[in-house]
Design a protein around this motif. Structure first.
Motif, short mmCIF file in Angstrom:
data_model
loop_
_atom_site.label_atom_id
_atom_site.label_comp_id
_atom_site.label_asym_id
_atom_site.label_seq_id
_atom_site.Cartn_x
_atom_site.Cartn_y
_atom_site.Cartn_z
N ALA A 57 36.52 36.35 28.07
CA ALA A 57 35.42 37.24 28.44
C ALA A 57 35.65 38.58 27.75
O ALA A 57 36.78 38.94 27.40
N LEU A 142 28.63 42.36 35.65
CA LEU A 142 29.91 41.67 35.86
C LEU A 142 30.15 41.28 37.31
O LEU A 142 30.61 40.16 37.58
N TRP A 145 28.67 37.93 38.00
CA TRP A 145 29.12 36.79 37.18
C TRP A 145 30.00 35.87 38.02
O TRP A 145 30.97 36.32 38.63
N PRO A 146 29.72 34.56 38.04
CA PRO A 146 30.53 33.65 38.87
C PRO A 146 31.80 33.17 38.20
O PRO A 146 32.61 32.49 38.83
N GLY A 147 32.02 33.54 36.94
CA GLY A 147 33.14 32.98 36.20
C GLY A 147 34.42 33.80 36.29
O GLY A 147 34.47 34.88 36.87
N ARG A 148 35.47 33.23 35.69
CA ARG A 148 36.75 33.92 35.52
C ARG A 148 37.22 33.67 34.10
O ARG A 148 36.90 32.65 33.50
N TRP A 152 40.82 38.55 28.51
CA TRP A 152 39.76 39.55 28.38
C TRP A 152 39.96 40.35 27.10
O TRP A 152 41.08 40.77 26.78
N GLU A 173 36.73 45.03 38.63
CA GLU A 173 35.92 43.81 38.48
C GLU A 173 36.50 42.90 37.41
O GLU A 173 36.48 41.67 37.53
N ARG A 176 39.21 41.10 39.09
CA ARG A 176 38.67 40.13 40.05
C ARG A 176 38.14 38.89 39.35
O ARG A 176 38.10 37.80 39.93
N HIS A 177 37.76 39.04 38.09
CA HIS A 177 37.22 37.92 37.32
C HIS A 177 38.23 37.42 36.28
O HIS A 177 37.86 36.95 35.22
N THR A 178 39.50 37.54 36.62
CA THR A 178 40.57 37.04 35.75
C THR A 178 41.28 35.89 36.46
O THR A 178 41.61 35.98 37.64
#
Length: 222
Positions: A57, A142, A145-148, A152, A173, A176-178
């Motif tokens: 991402a 972000l 966004w439902p993904g991880r 990054w 965020e 949180r999305h990692t």
């Protein structure tokens, strides 16, 4: 400039794009490809960590150089499967301008932009990749966004010129999305960015930067 509008670009040396909004080049004037490989690939320990279904991402899609560089490395690694690449971009560059900017790097995969694509790149699928560019302010998009991501690429314009893309709330965020054991890399070594990423939950390190930049920042999720 209103969020979602296409970015106005000045061209240096004929084909090097410079943002008129942020007064900052989209990639290193020395060697954009070498910079991407040093900062975002090596900074995330890639291609060694690539595996089928690997998820990258990014904050700041820009010209798409980071995506094409990652896809090229993924293909060379020959791990099989699909590379998932999601990027968040508030001021998208028109595809024709992307092609002009990327013409400096003829060895990168050309098939991605070769077929019919929309004037503003949003979603492209190939045999070994899925690219999704989410338009809008990342502070708003972000969190939805439902993904991880496994890695990054934090590639907004300079924190001094584009502070919104480096705010502590947005870095939280990112964390949180990692995914578990996920990583980040960025060209900046600004102290407030490092602190925000550390507070968000990353083990942060300052390491040698590219070219004339003495330092950059990398990290792994605790």
């Amino acid at each position: 400039m209103t969020e979602g509008q296409t970015e106005a670009v000045d061209w240096r040396d004929g084909d090097v794009p410079v943002s008129t909004l942020f007064d900052d080049p989209y990639y290193s004037l020395e060697d954009g490809l070498a910079e991407t490989r040093h900062v975002f690939l090596a900074g995330n320990d890639l291609p060694a960590r690539f595996a089928p279904g690997f998820r990258v991402a990014e904050l700041g899609f820009g010209t798409g150089l980071n995506f094409l560089t990652a896809l090229d490395a993924f293909r060379r690694a020959a791990v099989g499967g699909i590379l998932h690449f999601t990027s968040f971009e508030a001021f998208p560059m028109p595809v024709e301008q992307m092609k002009k900017a990327l013409s400096r790097f003829p060895d990168l995969p050309a098939d991605v932009l070769a077929g019919p694509v929309s004037a503003r790149l949003e979603q492209v699928r190939g045999a070994d990749f899925e690219l999704c560019v989410i338009h809008g302010d990342a502070r708003r998009t972000l969190p939805l966004w439902p993904g991880r991501a496994d890695s990054w690429f934090l590639d907004g314009f300079s924190p001094a010129k584009n502070p919104e893309l480096w705010e502590p709330g947005l870095m939280a965020e990112v964390a949180r999305h990692t995914a578990k054991d996920g990583s980040f890399a960025t060209y900046t070594a600004a102290g407030h960015v490092r602190r925000a990423l550390s507070d968000a939950g990353f083990e942060v390190a300052r390491v040698p930067g590219f070219g004339r930049k003495r330092h950059m920042t990398v990290g792994r999720l605790r």
